[in-house]
Motif scaffolding. Structure first.
Motif, short mmCIF file in Angstrom:
data_model
loop_
_atom_site.label_atom_id
_atom_site.label_comp_id
_atom_site.label_asym_id
_atom_site.label_seq_id
_atom_site.Cartn_x
_atom_site.Cartn_y
_atom_site.Cartn_z
N UNK A 1 19.28 -13.02 -5.54
CA UNK A 1 18.99 -12.72 -6.94
C UNK A 1 18.43 -11.31 -7.07
N UNK A 2 17.53 -10.95 -6.18
CA UNK A 2 16.94 -9.62 -6.22
C UNK A 2 18.00 -8.54 -6.06
N UNK A 3 18.93 -8.74 -5.14
CA UNK A 3 19.99 -7.76 -4.93
C UNK A 3 20.88 -7.63 -6.17
N UNK A 4 21.14 -8.73 -6.85
CA UNK A 4 21.95 -8.67 -8.07
C UNK A 4 21.21 -7.94 -9.18
N UNK B 1 11.48 -0.19 -11.70
CA UNK B 1 10.70 -1.37 -11.32
C UNK B 1 10.95 -2.50 -12.30
N UNK B 2 11.20 -3.69 -11.78
CA UNK B 2 11.36 -4.90 -12.59
C UNK B 2 10.29 -5.90 -12.19
N UNK C 1 18.95 -5.60 -8.76
CA UNK C 1 18.98 -4.18 -8.37
C UNK C 1 20.33 -3.56 -8.72
N UNK C 2 21.40 -4.31 -8.45
CA UNK C 2 22.75 -3.81 -8.72
C UNK C 2 22.99 -3.62 -10.21
N UNK C 3 22.67 -4.62 -11.01
CA UNK C 3 23.00 -4.58 -12.44
C UNK C 3 22.10 -3.63 -13.23
N UNK C 4 20.84 -3.49 -12.78
CA UNK C 4 19.87 -2.75 -13.59
C UNK C 4 19.42 -1.43 -12.96
N UNK C 5 20.04 -1.05 -11.86
CA UNK C 5 19.72 0.24 -11.25
C UNK C 5 18.28 0.35 -10.79
N UNK C 6 17.79 -0.68 -10.10
CA UNK C 6 16.38 -0.77 -9.73
C UNK C 6 16.11 -0.20 -8.34
#
Length: 304
Positions: free
Chosen positions: A186-189, A164-165, A191-196
């Protein structure tokens, strides 16, 4: 992002750390007019960080490095815990311009997002280059560094380490950061970069004197995956009262990863602080630093 056989994720700030990085104030920063007092504060910070873990200090030049080493010695800072590296800087906000560490099992990657001075409010060319400069000096060890073509400051995001972010719309959707990206993009990026698994957005909350467009790190912070400490204003006469109470209502409506309401911890409201010109400053106890075995909080010389 490079493909890996494991899931990359951004750990919570309370996860075990190999060290803390500080960009030291100098006469070319905004602290120039009060440098003696500001350095005294940084010395206290360095002293207490080194009680728990290693510290990487970014120095402006060789003369600055020599000066820092001397005052650290005079302060009885554990110098065996300190590494001094050279990289010129515009300012000192390391959480925002420094690298963001993600993990993939035991593999560590440093993500180097673009830093543009909180939406081009201030010069930031030197700060943006710090991470790459340190990497090429091997000051960051043999860790992999991955540049990311997206503006993002570390203080604008808060994670629970379980997918969760938490962030704010005012900051991440500011047109001066990533104007070509929608909230969904932005949300998808993220999720991609931070494994969310998800991103929680706050639409309320601000502090006078804040140049960051409402960074989450001055408003609401995870303490564990079920608990959020947040900036709470109980003074109805204060201009922040309405907006921070609206933020509190938002937080009460959120659910944790276990689908339960978060346990909310209201932080004391510090007495108003002003600069020499009479401008109110962004004072918040939410702007703390977690190290291995301790939490370092701002004090503001306030009994709260």
């Amino acid at each position: 992002m490079k493909k890996r056989d494991c899931r990359t994720y951004l750990p919570a700030e309370w996860a075990p750390q190999s060290g803390i990085m500080l960009t030291w104030p100098h006469r070319h920063t905004d602290w120039a007019s009060d440098l003696t007092n500001v350095e005294a504060c940084y010395l206290e910070l360095a002293y207490h960080i080194c009680r728990y873990q290693k510290l990487l200090i970014v120095c402006f030049d060789h003369a600055h490095k020599k000066h820092i080493k001397q005052i650290l010695k005079e302060k009885n800072v554990a110098l065996e815990q300190v590494r001094l590296a050279l990289a010129p800087s515009n300012d000192t906000w390391t959480r925002d311009h420094g690298p963001i560490t993600v993990l993939c099992q035991q593999d560590i990657t440093l993500l180097d997002f673009r830093f543009n001075g909180w939406g081009d409010k201030y010069a930031s060319d030197l700060d943006h280059a710090i991470t790459a400069t340190l990497y090429h000096q091997q000051a960051l060890g043999d860790t992999v560094l991955e540049p990311v073509d997206m503006v993002l400051e570390g203080g604008s995001i808060e994670v629970d380490g379980s997918g969760t972010l938490l962030t704010t719309r005012d900051c991440l959707l500011a047109p001066t950061r990533n104007p070509k990206l929608s909230q969904q993009q932005i949300e998808q990026k993220l999720i991609q970069w931070f494994g969310l698994n998800r991103v929680l957005w706050l639409g309320h909350g601000y502090l006078d004197g804040d140049d960051t467009d409402s960074h989450i790190d001055i408003l609401a912070r995870f303490c564990d995956r079920e608990t959020i400490a947040y900036t709470h204003c109980d003074d109805k006469s204060d201009p922040h009262y309405k907006e921070l109470n609206a933020m509190e209502t938002e937080l009460r409506g959120l659910r944790s990863i276990t689908d339960q309401p978060y346990r909310l911890v209201p932080l004391p409201w510090p007495a108003a602080k002003y600069d020499d010109a009479g401008n109110r400053l962004a004072a918040s106890y939410a702007n703390f630093l977690v190290v291995n075995g301790a939490v370092i909080i701002p004090g503001y010389n306030d009994p709260a």
